[in-house]
Write a protein that holds these residues in place. Sequence first.
Motif, PDB file in Angstrom:
ATOM      1  N   UNK A  20     -60.096 -39.507  20.382  1.00  0.00           N
ATOM      2  CA  UNK A  20     -58.817 -40.037  19.898  1.00  0.00           C
ATOM      3  C   UNK A  20     -58.635 -41.452  20.406  1.00  0.00           C
ATOM      4  N   UNK A  21     -57.949 -42.259  19.588  1.00  0.00           N
ATOM      5  CA  UNK A  21     -57.588 -43.627  19.976  1.00  0.00           C
ATOM      6  C   UNK A  21     -56.220 -43.950  19.400  1.00  0.00           C
ATOM      7  N   UNK A  22     -55.557 -44.955  19.978  1.00  0.00           N
ATOM      8  CA  UNK A  22     -54.346 -45.453  19.335  1.00  0.00           C
ATOM      9  C   UNK A  22     -54.777 -46.018  17.978  1.00  0.00           C
ATOM     10  N   UNK A  23     -53.857 -46.048  17.034  1.00  0.00           N
ATOM     11  CA  UNK A  23     -54.188 -46.418  15.648  1.00  0.00           C
ATOM     12  C   UNK A  23     -54.938 -47.754  15.549  1.00  0.00           C
ATOM     13  N   UNK A  24     -54.448 -48.769  16.230  1.00  0.00           N
ATOM     14  CA  UNK A  24     -55.068 -50.102  16.141  1.00  0.00           C
ATOM     15  C   UNK A  24     -56.515 -50.079  16.640  1.00  0.00           C
ATOM     16  N   UNK A  25     -56.775 -49.303  17.684  1.00  0.00           N
ATOM     17  CA  UNK A  25     -58.133 -49.218  18.241  1.00  0.00           C
ATOM     18  C   UNK A  25     -59.061 -48.495  17.267  1.00  0.00           C
ATOM     19  N   UNK A  26     -58.575 -47.410  16.666  1.00  0.00           N
ATOM     20  CA  UNK A  26     -59.423 -46.682  15.716  1.00  0.00           C
ATOM     21  C   UNK A  26     -59.728 -47.551  14.495  1.00  0.00           C
ATOM     22  N   UNK A  27     -58.702 -48.225  13.984  1.00  0.00           N
ATOM     23  CA  UNK A  27     -58.883 -49.102  12.822  1.00  0.00           C
ATOM     24  C   UNK A  27     -59.884 -50.207  13.133  1.00  0.00           C
ATOM     25  N   UNK A  28     -59.762 -50.799  14.315  1.00  0.00           N
ATOM     26  CA  UNK A  28     -60.662 -51.893  14.687  1.00  0.00           C
ATOM     27  C   UNK A  28     -62.096 -51.396  14.884  1.00  0.00           C
ATOM     28  N   UNK A  29     -62.255 -50.222  15.485  1.00  0.00           N
ATOM     29  CA  UNK A  29     -63.591 -49.626  15.623  1.00  0.00           C
ATOM     30  C   UNK A  29     -64.230 -49.497  14.240  1.00  0.00           C
ATOM     31  N   UNK A  30     -63.479 -49.008  13.275  1.00  0.00           N
ATOM     32  CA  UNK A  30     -64.012 -48.824  11.920  1.00  0.00           C
ATOM     33  C   UNK A  30     -64.368 -50.162  11.264  1.00  0.00           C
ATOM     34  N   UNK A  31     -63.524 -51.180  11.477  1.00  0.00           N
ATOM     35  CA  UNK A  31     -63.812 -52.516  10.920  1.00  0.00           C
ATOM     36  C   UNK A  31     -65.057 -53.120  11.563  1.00  0.00           C
ATOM     37  N   UNK A  32     -65.161 -52.981  12.885  1.00  0.00           N
ATOM     38  CA  UNK A  32     -66.314 -53.516  13.607  1.00  0.00           C
ATOM     39  C   UNK A  32     -67.598 -52.837  13.121  1.00  0.00           C
ATOM     40  N   UNK A  33     -67.530 -51.518  12.966  1.00  0.00           N
ATOM     41  CA  UNK A  33     -68.696 -50.751  12.523  1.00  0.00           C
ATOM     42  C   UNK A  33     -69.095 -51.140  11.100  1.00  0.00           C
ATOM     43  N   UNK A  34     -68.110 -51.313  10.229  1.00  0.00           N
ATOM     44  CA  UNK A  34     -68.398 -51.691   8.839  1.00  0.00           C
ATOM     45  C   UNK A  34     -69.041 -53.079   8.792  1.00  0.00           C
ATOM     46  N   UNK A  35     -68.533 -53.996   9.614  1.00  0.00           N
ATOM     47  CA  UNK A  35     -69.116 -55.345   9.674  1.00  0.00           C
ATOM     48  C   UNK A  35     -70.564 -55.270  10.183  1.00  0.00           C
ATOM     49  N   UNK A  36     -70.775 -54.453  11.220  1.00  0.00           N
ATOM     50  CA  UNK A  36     -72.125 -54.272  11.761  1.00  0.00           C
ATOM     51  C   UNK A  36     -73.058 -53.707  10.685  1.00  0.00           C
ATOM     52  N   UNK A  37     -72.588 -52.714   9.941  1.00  0.00           N
ATOM     53  CA  UNK A  37     -73.398 -52.089   8.878  1.00  0.00           C
ATOM     54  C   UNK A  37     -73.725 -53.101   7.782  1.00  0.00           C
ATOM     55  N   UNK A  38     -72.752 -53.918   7.403  1.00  0.00           N
ATOM     56  CA  UNK A  38     -72.972 -54.950   6.383  1.00  0.00           C
ATOM     57  C   UNK A  38     -74.018 -55.953   6.853  1.00  0.00           C
TER      58      UNK A  38
END
Length: 175
Positions: free
Chosen positions: A64-82
């Motif tokens: 679990x993470x606070x909303x902003x942390x979870x959202x940022x993790x997903x954005x960082x991961x998507x950028x890494x994947x791209x």
Amino acid sequence: MKTVLKVEPTALYRPHLLASQNFGVDILENEKTVDKYIARGKFQKVKKKSRGYRLQTLQHSRPYLVKKARTLLEKMAAKFATDTKSFFVVSSVTRTLEDQCRLRKVNSNASLGISSHNYGAAFDISYVRFDHVLKVNTKLEKALEKVLDYYKNQGKIFYIKEKQQSCYHVTVRNF
């Protein structure tokens, strides 16, 4: 557990702690306090698998993470994947003080004092595990660090490269 609260953070770590305390979450002492924030909708579940990352089986933390942390993790991961067509592995997420004390027994790198993990605003990303392969991959490690620097320069995260645990400790800021 009370001695944990008395340990002063290092100068390098202090900004992480202050940032993690800006989300309106009290220090997570035990599972009950985590459940309270989940029930209030303050914590969001981290998916086991998303574009750009995989969550390893957690032994000393909770997904679990606070909303902003979870959202940022997903954005960082998507950028890494791209950028790489690969994924990284998240090795630790939110910890209670009880989790922290248990972890300390097996990992001397675990914070002696309180950690930004104790507020639901931090996660660790392995830099020796990409695409489920455990080995040094300098190219992917550099690509990951580039993504981390991108978000750090935007004022959205702090990060520390932990040598003993081969991970980046990432604390999300309440920007």
